[in-house]
Design a protein around this motif. Structure first.
Motif, PDB file in Angstrom:
ATOM      1  N   THR A   1       0.832  -1.212   0.000  1.00 31.30           N
ATOM      2  CA  THR A   1       0.000   0.000   0.000  1.00 31.30           C
ATOM      3  C   THR A   1       0.864   1.260   0.000  1.00 31.30           C
ATOM      4  OG1 THR A   1      -0.176  -0.183   2.420  1.00 31.30           O
ATOM      5  CG2 THR A   1      -1.979  -1.083   1.107  1.00 31.30           C
TER       6      THR A   1
ATOM      7  N   GLN B   1       0.608   4.359  -2.922  1.00 29.00           N
ATOM      8  CA  GLN B   1       0.003   5.414  -2.106  1.00 29.00           C
ATOM      9  C   GLN B   1      -1.081   6.182  -2.874  1.00 29.00           C
ATOM     10  OE1 GLN B   1       2.683   8.528  -0.966  1.00 29.00           O
ATOM     11  NE2 GLN B   1       1.490   9.124   0.836  1.00 29.00           N
ATOM     12  N   TYR B   2      -2.180   6.443  -2.147  1.00 29.18           N
ATOM     13  CA  TYR B   2      -3.327   7.197  -2.654  1.00 29.18           C
ATOM     14  C   TYR B   2      -4.046   6.488  -3.801  1.00 29.18           C
ATOM     15  CZ  TYR B   2      -1.082  10.896   0.036  1.00 29.18           C
ATOM     16  OH  TYR B   2      -0.495  11.617   1.036  1.00 29.18           O
ATOM     17  N   SER B   3      -3.804   5.220  -3.976  1.00 28.07           N
ATOM     18  CA  SER B   3      -4.546   4.447  -4.982  1.00 28.07           C
ATOM     19  C   SER B   3      -5.823   3.899  -4.351  1.00 28.07           C
ATOM     20  CB  SER B   3      -3.683   3.292  -5.501  1.00 28.07           C
ATOM     21  OG  SER B   3      -3.408   2.363  -4.458  1.00 28.07           O
ATOM     22  N   THR B   4      -6.672   3.293  -5.179  1.00 24.28           N
ATOM     23  CA  THR B   4      -7.885   2.681  -4.662  1.00 24.28           C
ATOM     24  C   THR B   4      -7.550   1.574  -3.671  1.00 24.28           C
ATOM     25  OG1 THR B   4      -8.954   3.115  -6.792  1.00 24.28           O
ATOM     26  CG2 THR B   4     -10.055   1.586  -5.307  1.00 24.28           C
TER      27      THR B   4
ATOM     28  N   THR C   1      -6.722   0.895   3.935  1.00 27.08           N
ATOM     29  CA  THR C   1      -6.780   1.803   5.084  1.00 27.08           C
ATOM     30  C   THR C   1      -8.119   1.688   5.796  1.00 27.08           C
ATOM     31  OG1 THR C   1      -5.263   3.366   4.030  1.00 27.08           O
ATOM     32  CG2 THR C   1      -6.655   4.205   5.812  1.00 27.08           C
TER      33      THR C   1
ATOM     34  N   ASP D   1      -4.915   1.465  -1.734  1.00 24.27           N
ATOM     35  CA  ASP D   1      -4.455   2.102  -0.494  1.00 24.27           C
ATOM     36  C   ASP D   1      -5.643   2.555   0.346  1.00 24.27           C
ATOM     37  OD1 ASP D   1      -2.804   3.194   1.428  1.00 24.27           O
ATOM     38  OD2 ASP D   1      -2.531   5.074   0.361  1.00 24.27           O
ATOM     39  N   TYR D   2      -6.603   3.213  -0.272  1.00 28.30           N
ATOM     40  CA  TYR D   2      -7.776   3.682   0.472  1.00 28.30           C
ATOM     41  C   TYR D   2      -8.598   2.505   1.016  1.00 28.30           C
ATOM     42  CZ  TYR D   2      -6.984   8.423  -1.282  1.00 28.30           C
ATOM     43  OH  TYR D   2      -6.444   9.658  -1.550  1.00 28.30           O
TER      44      TYR D   2
END
Length: 511
Positions: free
Chosen positions: A128, A132-135, A141, A137-138
């Motif tokens: 992740t 970073q900040y990809s689908t 999270t 990653d979200y």
């Protein structure tokens, strides 16, 4: 470095002494261990009160009674002093004997939970961070924060309900409805769309392929009643082995190292041959036979890699050895699956256990008893993993993101190093430094969670011993559990310090 370790050990011993004194007083002053006898109508209660008073030294004040207990406890850690004596329980059972029976039970699932949580959590966290900040990653999270906020006892109860009771009901007639296949296929397709990076078109293709493949697999499993007679088979082992070979080579050597890739693929071919050759031996195998075969698989894989050579024979050997070990694990899993029908019959169609650490009076070979251990340890281990993975994922992601922004990482890329080398040899190693502390601290947290998990699944381990001691105002077993967990915490914190010195040479200089 030696002085540094000695200082840490001395500080840890002093902390243990102070903490043990406080814990002992808290238990001793919490209630009266003779209250149950005093309220009894037994004509011989006075004799029983006198016996228990003498047995537990209750005629001595708790602040002084601690030192009586400590005198016996010191014999457990100081060599050549005497016999280890942690006192007796209210039932006049030596605490050492109670711990001897409880520790292996707890370690069965705590050890597996710790290792799997570390590996899975750090792997997901690194992935992740790189996305970073990809689908992905979200999504990760959100899921990790969800699991991190869940209480372990609630997770354990849900696993008992859906992972054991309802799944056992399903096994009575393992038919998957078309509606369930459709829903699961859509969910699987969405997961692949989240995992795959790229344009919306590539994600749509991933969704379609993932949904179709999942639907076909589920329909096949239902039509063939795979859940009653499960197996992997040589075809699945071979195809999975090829995927493992590519993955191991990409991670350890890079796919441009063709010799390393060919070495891994040769290891897969040898494992497929061994699937047939070793079958008679596995039928009469013991634990040591399995260990020997596992070592042999690694050695053969290593030799294949060294023989193939290439511009870096060590890379070929590592990739081939890892592939050989992983595929050997698949062969072992397949052999356990072959014993499933027999175990299913022994458990009367309820193979996934909800209570206890083993099936009473179970008789069977290595494979049947192995399945019994697995089905009993599965849900408690999973409960601890789900909570711990969230912690490791978040910390490893944050640590990796911090490292990836450092100057030496940019310098490595500027020098023309491949992204694999930059990540595995430069960024990942430094990202592990703060994680060493988290692992050491989390060991104690997982053991603490095991107290609740053991209660839910009725395991007679250290958690049960601790709870019984607290409920019956019995300080000795509580202190026995405290000593074990305290020494474990000190040991793993010392290991974390040693890991610092291995990961960061500056620690050795400063020490």
């Amino acid at each position: 470095m030696t002085n540094y370790i000695l200082r840490r050990l001395l500080a840890s011993v002093l902390i243990l002494l102070g903490a043990s004194y406080i814990v002992y007083l808290l238990i001793a002053y919490s209630d009266d261990p003779l209250a149950e006898l005093r309220a009894s109508n037994d004509p011989g209660k006075q004799a029983k009160i006198a016996t228990r008073t003498e047995m537990l030294n209750l005629d001595v004040a708790p602040p002084l009674r601690y030192f009586i207990w400590f005198r016996g406890a010191a014999q457990c850690v100081v060599p050549f002093v005497g016999k280890c004596d942690l006192g007796v329980t209210l039932q006049n059972q030596p605490v050492t004997a109670a711990l001897g029976a409880a520790i292996p039970t707890t370690l069965r699932f705590v050890t597996a939970a710790v290792l799997l949580a570390i590996v899975i959590g750090i792997t997901i966290g690194v992935i992740t961070a790189l996305r970073q900040y990809s689908t992905l990653d979200y999504s990760v999270t959100f899921v990790t924060f969800l699991f991190f906020s869940l209480p372990v006892f609630w997770v354990a109860v849900l696993l008992k309900e859906f992972g054991a009771i309802r799944f056992n009901d399903f096994l009575a007639d393992p038919y998957i409805s078309n509606t369930a296949i459709a829903v699961i296929s859509v969910v699987a397709g969405l997961l692949w769309a989240v995992i795959i990076s790229g344009t919306w078109r590539s994600r749509g293709i991933a969704f379609g392929i993932g949904a179709v493949v999942t639907g076909v697999v589920l329909y096949s499993l239902s039509a063939t009643r795979w859940f009653t007679t499960p197996s992997l088979g040589v075809v699945v082992i071979a195809l999975t082995g090829v995927a493992i070979a590519y993955g191991a080579t990409a991670l350890l050597a890079g796919l441009q190292n063709r010799r390393a890739l060919y070495s891994s693929l040769i290891s897969v071919a040898l494992a497929v041959v061994a699937y047939f050759v070793a079958a008679p031996l596995l039928d009469i195998a013991s634990v040591w036979t399995i260990v020997f075969l596992g070592i042999a698989a690694v050695v053969v894989g290593w030799l294949v890699g060294r023989f193939m050579g290439g511009f870096d024979p060590a890379q070929s050997a590592k990739s081939s050895a890892l592939t050989s070990f992983a595929v050997a694990g698949l062969v072992l899993i397949d052999r356990f699956m072959q014993a499933w029908p027999e175990y299913f019959k022994i458990t009367r169609g309820r193979p996934i256990a909800t209570i206890g650490s083993e099936t009473p009076n179970l008789k069977g070979d290595l494979w049947v008893t192995g399945l019994d251990s697995f089905t009993h340890v599965l849900l408690p281990t999973l409960a601890l993993i789900l909570i711990s993975v969230a912690t490791y994922t978040r910390y490893s992601r944050a640590s990796m993101l911090e490292v990836m922004g450092q100057d030496y990482v940019r310098t490595g890329r500027a020098k023309g190093l491949s992204e694999r080398v930059v990540i595995t040899r430069h960024a990942f190693r430094n990202a592990l430094i703060p994680l060493a502390t988290i692992v050491a601290i989390d060991i104690g947290a997982i053991i603490g969670g095991a107290v609740i998990t053991e209660r839910v699944f009725s395991w007679k381990g250290m958690g049960q011993l601790f709870i019984q001691g607290v409920l019956h105002v019995d300080p000795n077993p509580v202190m026995g559990v405290f000593i074990v967990t305290g020494i474990a915490a000190v040991t793993f914190n010392l290991i974390a310090d040693l890991c610092y010195s291995a990961l960061d040479p500056r620690v050795r200089v400063k020490a």
